[in-house]
Design a protein around this motif. Structure first.
Motif, short mmCIF file in Angstrom:
data_model
loop_
_atom_site.label_atom_id
_atom_site.label_comp_id
_atom_site.label_asym_id
_atom_site.label_seq_id
_atom_site.Cartn_x
_atom_site.Cartn_y
_atom_site.Cartn_z
N ALA A 568 -19.01 -31.52 -15.11
CA ALA A 568 -17.92 -32.46 -15.35
C ALA A 568 -16.67 -31.94 -14.67
O ALA A 568 -16.41 -30.73 -14.66
CB ALA A 568 -17.68 -32.62 -16.84
N ALA A 569 -15.88 -32.86 -14.12
CA ALA A 569 -14.66 -32.44 -13.42
C ALA A 569 -13.73 -31.67 -14.34
O ALA A 569 -13.04 -30.73 -13.90
CB ALA A 569 -13.96 -33.66 -12.84
N GLY A 570 -13.70 -32.04 -15.60
CA GLY A 570 -12.83 -31.35 -16.54
C GLY A 570 -13.25 -29.92 -16.82
O GLY A 570 -12.47 -29.14 -17.38
N ASP A 571 -14.46 -29.56 -16.44
CA ASP A 571 -14.95 -28.20 -16.66
C ASP A 571 -14.71 -27.28 -15.46
O ASP A 571 -15.12 -26.11 -15.49
CB ASP A 571 -16.45 -28.22 -16.97
CG ASP A 571 -16.75 -28.85 -18.33
OD1 ASP A 571 -15.84 -28.82 -19.19
OD2 ASP A 571 -17.85 -29.38 -18.50
N ILE A 572 -14.10 -27.82 -14.41
CA ILE A 572 -13.86 -27.04 -13.20
C ILE A 572 -12.45 -26.46 -13.23
O ILE A 572 -11.47 -27.18 -13.44
CB ILE A 572 -14.06 -27.88 -11.93
CG1 ILE A 572 -15.47 -28.47 -11.88
CG2 ILE A 572 -13.76 -27.06 -10.68
CD1 ILE A 572 -16.57 -27.43 -11.74
N GLU A 573 -12.36 -25.16 -13.01
CA GLU A 573 -11.06 -24.51 -12.86
C GLU A 573 -10.97 -23.91 -11.47
O GLU A 573 -11.99 -23.67 -10.81
CB GLU A 573 -10.87 -23.43 -13.92
CG GLU A 573 -11.86 -22.27 -13.82
CD GLU A 573 -11.63 -21.21 -14.88
OE1 GLU A 573 -10.74 -21.42 -15.72
OE2 GLU A 573 -12.35 -20.18 -14.85
N TYR A 574 -9.73 -23.69 -11.04
CA TYR A 574 -9.53 -23.13 -9.69
C TYR A 574 -8.67 -21.89 -9.78
O TYR A 574 -7.64 -21.87 -10.46
CB TYR A 574 -8.86 -24.14 -8.76
CG TYR A 574 -8.74 -23.64 -7.34
CD1 TYR A 574 -9.83 -23.66 -6.48
CD2 TYR A 574 -7.53 -23.12 -6.86
CE1 TYR A 574 -9.73 -23.20 -5.17
CE2 TYR A 574 -7.42 -22.66 -5.55
CZ TYR A 574 -8.53 -22.69 -4.71
OH TYR A 574 -8.42 -22.22 -3.42
N GLY A 575 -9.05 -20.86 -9.08
CA GLY A 575 -8.27 -19.64 -9.01
C GLY A 575 -8.87 -18.67 -8.05
O GLY A 575 -10.09 -18.66 -7.82
N ASP A 576 -8.02 -17.86 -7.45
CA ASP A 576 -8.46 -16.80 -6.53
C ASP A 576 -9.34 -17.35 -5.41
O ASP A 576 -10.29 -16.71 -4.97
CB ASP A 576 -9.21 -15.73 -7.31
CG ASP A 576 -9.25 -14.40 -6.55
OD1 ASP A 576 -8.33 -14.15 -5.74
OD2 ASP A 576 -10.21 -13.64 -6.75
N GLY A 577 -9.03 -18.56 -4.94
CA GLY A 577 -9.73 -19.12 -3.80
C GLY A 577 -11.09 -19.71 -4.11
O GLY A 577 -11.85 -20.01 -3.18
N SER A 578 -11.41 -19.92 -5.41
CA SER A 578 -12.74 -20.45 -5.77
C SER A 578 -12.63 -21.47 -6.89
O SER A 578 -11.74 -21.40 -7.76
CB SER A 578 -13.67 -19.32 -6.21
OG SER A 578 -13.97 -18.45 -5.14
N PHE A 579 -13.56 -22.44 -6.86
CA PHE A 579 -13.75 -23.38 -7.95
C PHE A 579 -14.91 -22.87 -8.80
O PHE A 579 -15.96 -22.50 -8.26
CB PHE A 579 -14.11 -24.77 -7.39
CG PHE A 579 -13.02 -25.38 -6.53
CD1 PHE A 579 -12.04 -26.18 -7.09
CD2 PHE A 579 -12.99 -25.15 -5.15
CE1 PHE A 579 -11.04 -26.74 -6.29
CE2 PHE A 579 -12.00 -25.70 -4.36
CZ PHE A 579 -11.02 -26.51 -4.93
N ARG A 580 -14.74 -22.85 -10.10
CA ARG A 580 -15.82 -22.37 -10.96
C ARG A 580 -15.92 -23.21 -12.22
O ARG A 580 -14.94 -23.83 -12.65
CB ARG A 580 -15.62 -20.90 -11.32
CG ARG A 580 -14.35 -20.60 -12.09
CD ARG A 580 -14.22 -19.10 -12.37
NE ARG A 580 -14.33 -18.30 -11.18
CZ ARG A 580 -13.31 -18.04 -10.34
NH1 ARG A 580 -12.12 -18.57 -10.57
NH2 ARG A 580 -13.49 -17.31 -9.27
N ILE A 581 -17.12 -23.22 -12.78
CA ILE A 581 -17.32 -23.89 -14.06
C ILE A 581 -16.81 -22.95 -15.14
O ILE A 581 -17.18 -21.78 -15.20
CB ILE A 581 -18.82 -24.20 -14.29
CG1 ILE A 581 -19.35 -25.11 -13.17
CG2 ILE A 581 -19.01 -24.87 -15.64
CD1 ILE A 581 -20.84 -25.36 -13.26
N VAL A 582 -15.92 -23.48 -15.96
CA VAL A 582 -15.30 -22.68 -17.01
C VAL A 582 -16.37 -22.02 -17.88
O VAL A 582 -17.33 -22.66 -18.32
CB VAL A 582 -14.38 -23.55 -17.89
CG1 VAL A 582 -13.81 -22.73 -19.04
CG2 VAL A 582 -13.25 -24.14 -17.05
N GLY A 583 -16.21 -20.71 -18.09
CA GLY A 583 -17.11 -19.99 -18.98
C GLY A 583 -18.42 -19.58 -18.36
O GLY A 583 -19.30 -19.07 -19.07
#
Length: 780
Positions: A568-583
């Motif tokens: 889900a788009a709401g579960d995606i976070e961005y940081g340090d040059g990468s997109f990741r699934i939260v948790g």
């Protein structure tokens, strides 16, 4: 190379290339074919009618391919070099027009006015042929003095402009100001001269034009402050070939300072010549030619009046300025002394009523336009020199007269009497911090010690505020490359300020990728968006646009990453040059997502494939950087020589993107400001109209033994009108320095001579003469 954050003192990324000879300036442009050389024949007279031009001998000279004059311009039906700013006089009528063909037609109006162009195979052949052009001049009366030109009976530069006044403009509430003066307990008055300056960028102007017969298209290479300022004026307004027929390119630029914003006559000349010959043509001026043809700066004579109440609070300000414009109105020349700088004439003070009258004066001199600060240094010098004079007239210390009148933090946002709203700032704290850093309280002891050695020591301060960081929009375009890099395209143009570092630093901080993964492209009208460098707006506008496009990339990238990672788009976070699934440890790098975005299945409905994007930042308000300069100096009264022994600056720039880069800008600006205060002056002979300071033998640029070390600090109040919180910084040093230096000089000489004011530049010769003329006249 590392990832950079906002606020980090990053060394300039472009410096290794420039310091190892990798710079590519206009004269370094690699050409596909040898270039013919263009030489411009210029007027030796300040004002003259052209009776006849005979080019016969020049056309027959060895190697000559083309000779053109004003008559050829007229036959071609070309437009004039324009003034781009409309302005309304006090009576509601429009300002005057001053037609300026690229080559003079019938009359020349200043020494250096362009009369003919010659193109030959070599530079030497072109120079020799130019000497064979015979021009029959009939000299006419001329006037070169700013105030003198505005007097009844002065020779007219343009016969249709009465008394040489091209505009008579006003700002403020005249009735309210007159009422304030009528009720005042005291009025103080002072006449102040802000002398004319020659820009003298390290790299002179120059231009090269290539012609492509295949598509009947020209490429103009030149040293500029933004290619999109040049192209429409040259292609559409003057040559009338249409912008699609002209590509404008700029490489590295060795200083601009406002002068390289503008279309000078040589630019349409060289495009025209290249198109006629269907070959490459090159024009590179020497320094003497630059003195006679580059737009110059400043040149004001002002009468300042301040109304005070019994407590020495400012109740009304009235200023009349005679602003020299030169022989022709240039692109922004009517804007600089009026709308660009006049609202700064109330400074950081609470003055409730103000009225400004500016008279634009034509003179038989090189045209005047923007020079570093563009109206703001003129305003700050006038006001801060005047405020120090008021302090001396009222018997108050210079900090006390300011403290009584400075805007208080509780009054922010503050609407000034001249229409601006200051959104942030703590002005007295900045002043006090500057005084403390300069050890103001310890000055009396240092003054006494200097006097024991036969030296006169003085200390002077100047507060300032600058209106900048506004203007038109800037767009940042981001494109992802196959090699896992991203290229940012912007329309503004580095002139040595470190833009490559600043914009890559912003993109690196927001995207979280190494700076070496980010490229910057400027200076090509075929690929970069609209934009221009000027008005200290690079970070606040172009930087904000870069921030904006990075945010758009991240927002779209989250949608793409969600699809590619089946989350889900709401579960995606961005940081340090990468997109990741939260948790989880499931992630994709920015560049992996950019590649995935090329697949339409991963792209949100209605959007184009890819992560390429753009963002336009349109300023909604100006920024108002401010600060305090403190100068301490020592004078040898027997020779007039002086030494700046301590120089302190405390600035409010809102937020420091890169403190190291910022400090460099302030240091350079102080150097230019000190140069204006102590050494630089453009001198025209009133009798002949000749430019007497026409080379670096006679025009004194500041030297290493004059420019001081600057003790720099900040006391920032974040700007509320842009997302970065920054305020413009590129011109600030040149704004605060001149009044601080002159105030220190007056402080040093006043106790011994009674002299309360000296005009810039205060050279050793002029200072010695003042001291000798007044020595022994103790201060009252």
């Amino acid at each position: 190379m590392a990832k950079f954050g906002i606020g980090q003192s990053v060394r300039r990324l472009e410096d290794p290339r420039l310091l190892t000879g990798g710079g590519r300036y206009t004269d370094d442009t690699k050409l596909s074919a040898p270039a013919a050389r263009m030489v411009v024949l210029r007027s030796p007279h300040a004002h003259a009618a052209i009776r006849k031009i005979d080019t016969t001998a020049a056309q027959k000279a060895p190697g000559v391919m083309l000779v053109l004059t004003g008559e050829d311009v007229k036959k071609a039906g070309f437009g004039d070099v324009p003034c781009l700013v409309p302005l309304q006089n006090r009576d509601g009528s429009p300002r005057a027009e001053t037609p300026r063909p690229m080559l003079a037609q019938g009359r020349v109006r200043h020494v250096g006015d362009a009369v003919a162009l010659v193109v030959a195979e070599t530079l030497e052949q072109a120079k020799d042929a130019a000497e064979l052009v015979e021009v029959d001049y009939d000299p006419l009366p001329h006037v070169v003095g700013t105030f003198a030109a505005a007097q009844k009976g002065a020779p007219l530069v343009h016969e249709h402009i009465k008394d040489n006044i091209a505009f008579d403009w006003e700002m403020g509430d005249r009735a309210k100001t007159e009422a304030a003066f009528a009720k005042a307990d005291r009025v103080v008055k002072l006449q102040i001269v802000n002398q004319r300056l020659v820009v003298n960028s390290m790299e002179p102007r120059g231009a090269i034009c290539e012609y492509d017969a295949g598509d009947d298209r020209s490429t103009l290479w030149l040293s500029s402050q933004g290619v999109h300022m040049i192209r429409p004026v040259v292609a559409d307004m003057i040559l009338k070939i249409g912008s699609p027929k002209l590509r404008v390119r700029t490489g590295d630029v060795g200083g601009g300072f406002g002068m390289k914003i503008f279309v000078h006559p040589e630019y349409p000349m060289i495009v025209w010549a290249s198109r006629l010959l269907k070959r490459t043509v090159k024009w590179i001026p020497d320094r003497s030619e630059a003195f006679q043809s580059d737009i110059q700066g400043r040149d004001h004579v002002s009468i300042a009046e301040m109304a005070l109440d019994k407590d020495c609070r400012f109740v009304g300000c009235r200023i009349t300025t005679y602003a020299a414009l030169g022989a022709y109105l240039n692109h922004f020349s009517v804007f600089i002394p009026t709308l660009a700088g006049s609202s700064m004439l109330v400074g950081l003070y609470q003055t409730p009523a103000a009225y400004i009258n500016v008279k634009g004066v034509m003179t038989n001199t090189v045209p005047v336009d923007a020079y570093r600060g563009a109206g703001r240094p003129e305003a700050a010098y006038l006001l801060e020199r005047f405020v120090d004079h008021i302090a001396r007239e009222t018997g108050l210390p210079p900090d006390e007269i300011r403290a009584r009148n400075l805007i208080k933090p509780s009054q922010i946002p503050f609407a000034t009497a001249l229409g601006d709203t200051y959104d942030s700032g703590d002005f007295e704290t900045v002043m006090r911090k500057g005084m403390a850093k300069a050890d103001w309280s310890g000055f009396p002891a240092r003054k006494a010690a200097a006097l024991a050695k036969g030296k006169w020591r003085g200390i002077g301060m100047a507060t300032y505020v600058e209106k900048c960081g506004g203007g038109g929009p800037e767009t940042a375009v981001a494109k992802f490359n196959d090699d896992d890099t991203v290229t940012i395209f912007v329309g503004n143009q580095t002139n040595g300020q470190g833009q490559e570092t600043a914009l890559r630093q912003i993109a690196s901080a927001r995207l979280g990728v190494d700076a070496d993964k980010i490229h910057l492209v400027q200076g090509d009208s075929d690929v970069v968006p609209e934009g221009m460098t000027g008005g200290s707006r690079m970070v606040s506008v172009a930087g904000t646009a870069t921030l904006g496009v990075a945010d758009k990339i991240i927002a779209k990238g989250k949608m793409v990453a969600a699809s590619a990672l089946e989350a889900a788009a709401g579960d995606i976070e961005y940081g340090d040059g990468s997109f990741r699934i939260v948790g989880t440890d499931r992630s994709m790098t920015l560049f992996e997502v950019a590649k995935a975005a090329k697949d339409p299945r991963h792209v949100p409905a209605g959007e184009k494939p890819g992560l390429d994007d753009e963002f336009t930042r349109t300023p909604t308000a100006d920024t108002f950087p401010n600060g305090c300069h403190v100068c301490e100096l020592e004078i040898d009264p027997d020779t007039g020589t002086l030494e700046i022994v301590n120089y302190t600056v405390v600035d409010d720039f809102g937020l420091a993107l890169n403190p190291l880069l910022l400090q460099g800008q302030v240091h350079g600006g102080v150097g230019q400001g000190v140069g204006q205060a102590l050494t630089e002056k453009t001198v025209y002979d009133p009798e002949s109209g000749q430019l007497l300071s026409g080379s670096l033998m006679d025009y004194a640029l500041p030297r290493a033994d004059i420019v001081p070390h600057v003790h720099f600090d900040m006391h920032n109040s974040p700007c509320t009108t842009n997302p970065l919180g920054v305020k413009g910084a590129g011109e600030a040093g040149a704004i605060g320095a001149p009044p601080a230096v002159i105030n220190a000089i007056v402080d040093a000489i006043y106790p011994h001579t009674g002299v309360k004011h000296v005009d810039m530049p205060v050279t050793a010769n002029t200072l010695w003469a003042v001291i000798e003329a007044h020595r022994g006249r103790k201060a009252a």
